[in-house]
Write a protein that holds these residues in place. Structure first.
Motif: not given
Length: 469
Positions: A185-192, A216-217
């Motif tokens: 599920s981290w793959s969606k919000d880790a970009r930053e 931090t993802g």
């Protein structure tokens, strides 16, 4: 005044040629001149394979067992066996080497396994090692890479740093237990945070100051030997990794044999040798959510500054099912890739997207040379069977990638939208690609071929018709 399209093209071409000249200097040779004899280009082909194979020797270990039950491990899939494994590994290492034996049973481990020199971690047939999905169990943070960028992050599930003669063997299963409810599920919000890590590399911030973890993802990979020598992975099964599965970094002399990788999560690449040398991958089975085998060499500034290419990779007798690509070079390959040989493989899934793929762009740069692919049967792919794309993700910069001496021979593809998709740079084209004795059946769209020089087809048929130059 804005430059005309012609002058802009010429400017880009000069930048590309300057990039090539710098790359050649880094490789210790002058760039080849137009009209130079082929012998000056240092092309490596199938005749060189036996010599490369001689350099790859699997490590051996003393005939001593250190069974984890002797150190308090209990096979109830609830009791944490990490203390027992840590003690067994330390004892084997202090004794001069041996086999740390995990017997049959269901085991639970709350944290990573850190291998030490001269230790063979052996999971017996019937053993399943279930890893915790609690991120804090993978602290303290370690020196690692995330998608080719050096960071301090959660420990890989199985990790070794600056060790020699290490192995993971047996018929057992190491289960990462990743799912959409935890790591994936981290793959969606880790970009930053991923972008922050990459910018730190561009800014030259020391790796020890690029501190992540702390949710931090940046997901850990499953297996990562880092700066290690003499590595064996044989017989074992890995399931459901948080990120990539097997990712040797800055390593040398690696044998991966009869390994099974199963995981359809985001970025679940199967085996990714990175900035590593002399690697044999044979008899393996891949069913992955991303590339089955992806050859990498660091990303962007880190890849260029560290400057260690991946070279001498042999892939044979493997089976690839689902994934973005069967055999892939890139896209994190800024340090360069050379001498990759893939043969006698089977690719058999309608969900595999490409058979052979090379990808980079002018932000990542790097060189790719001597990539050879033969005796492969492909039932079906969802994209082009053979794809080289130097405009990957549309990123642009001043680091022009070079691709040369690539061959595909004796390949049969039963179904694909396209046989070829070659999208090279007009400023610095793909060079010297040979397709020989190949059949592409049930092709529904025409190939895309741009930015390439010296492309040769010999006895190639698409939908039964000869392919002309």
């Amino acid at each position: 005044m804005n430059p005309s399209p012609t002058s802009a093209f010429e400017s880009n071409r000069l930048i590309a040629l300057a990039s090539l000249a710098c790359l050649a200097l880094l490789q210790g040779c002058a760039p080849s001149q137009e009209g130079a004899d082929d012998s000056e280009k240092a092309f490596i082909g199938w005749d060189d394979l036996p010599q490369i194979l001689e350099q790859i020797q699997a490590p051996t270990f003393p005939d001593r067992d250190f069974e984890i039950t002797e150190y308090g491990a209990v096979a109830d899939n609830a009791t944490d066996i990490k203390p027992a494994i840590d003690q067994a590994i330390a004892a084997a290492n202090e004794a001069g080497g041996g086999r740390v034996l995990i017997p049959a049973g269901d085991w639970f481990i709350a944290g990573p396994i850190h291998l030490k020199s001269n230790v063979n971690l052996h999971a017996a047939e019937g053993a399943t090692i279930n890893f915790s999905t609690e991120p804090k169990d993978y602290e303290p943070l370690v020196y690692t890479r995330f998608e080719g960028t050096e960071v301090m992050n959660y420990s890989p599930l199985i990790y070794a740093y600056e060790q020699e003669n290490i192995a993971i063997t047996g018929k057992g299963t190491f289960h990462g237990r990743a799912s959409r409810d935890n790591w994936w599920s981290w793959s969606k919000d880790a970009r930053e945070h991923i972008n922050k890590a990459r910018q730190m590399a561009e800014d030259g911030i020391p790796t020890t100051e690029r501190v992540f973890g702390n949710n931090t993802g940046l997901r850990p990979v499953f297996v990562q030997p880092y700066k290690c020598k003499n590595i064996l992975i044989e017989g074992v099964t890995f399931r459901d990794s948080p990120m990539w599965f097997v990712n040797p970094v800055l390593c040398e002399n690696i044998t991966v044999r009869e390994m099974t990788v199963i995981g359809l999560g985001p970025n679940n690449d199967g085996c990714n040798p990175e900035s590593s040398k002399n690697v044999l991958i044979e008899g393996c089975y891949f069913d992955t959510g991303d590339d089955c085998i992806a050859i990498k060499a660091g990303r962007d500034a880190d890849g260029r500054n560290i400057g260690v290419p991946t070279e001498n990779i042999i892939i044979r007798n493997c089976k690839m099912l689902e994934g973005h690509g069967g055999v892939v070079v890139g896209s994190e390959m800024s340090g360069g890739v050379r001498n990759v040989f893939a043969e006698d493989c089977v690719m058999d899934s309608p969900h595999l997207e490409r058979a052979l793929r090379i990808k980079s762009n002018t932000f990542r740069g790097g060189f790719v040379e001597n990539i050879h692919f033969r005796n492969v049967t492909v039932s079906e792919v969802a994209d082009a069977a053979f794809r080289i794309n130097l405009y990957y993700w549309g990123q642009n910069g001043d680091h022009y990638p070079t691709v040369r001496n690539v061959s595909m021979e004796n390949v049969v593809v039963e179904k694909a939208p396209r046989a070829f998709y070659f999208h090279g740079r007009e400023e610095l084209p793909i060079q010297d690609v040979l397709v020989k004795n190949c059949q592409f059946n049930n092709i529904s769209q025409p190939s895309v071929i741009t930015g390439i020089e010296n492309l040769k087809f010999e006895n190639v048929r698409i939908n039964g018709q000869p392919k002309n130059q």
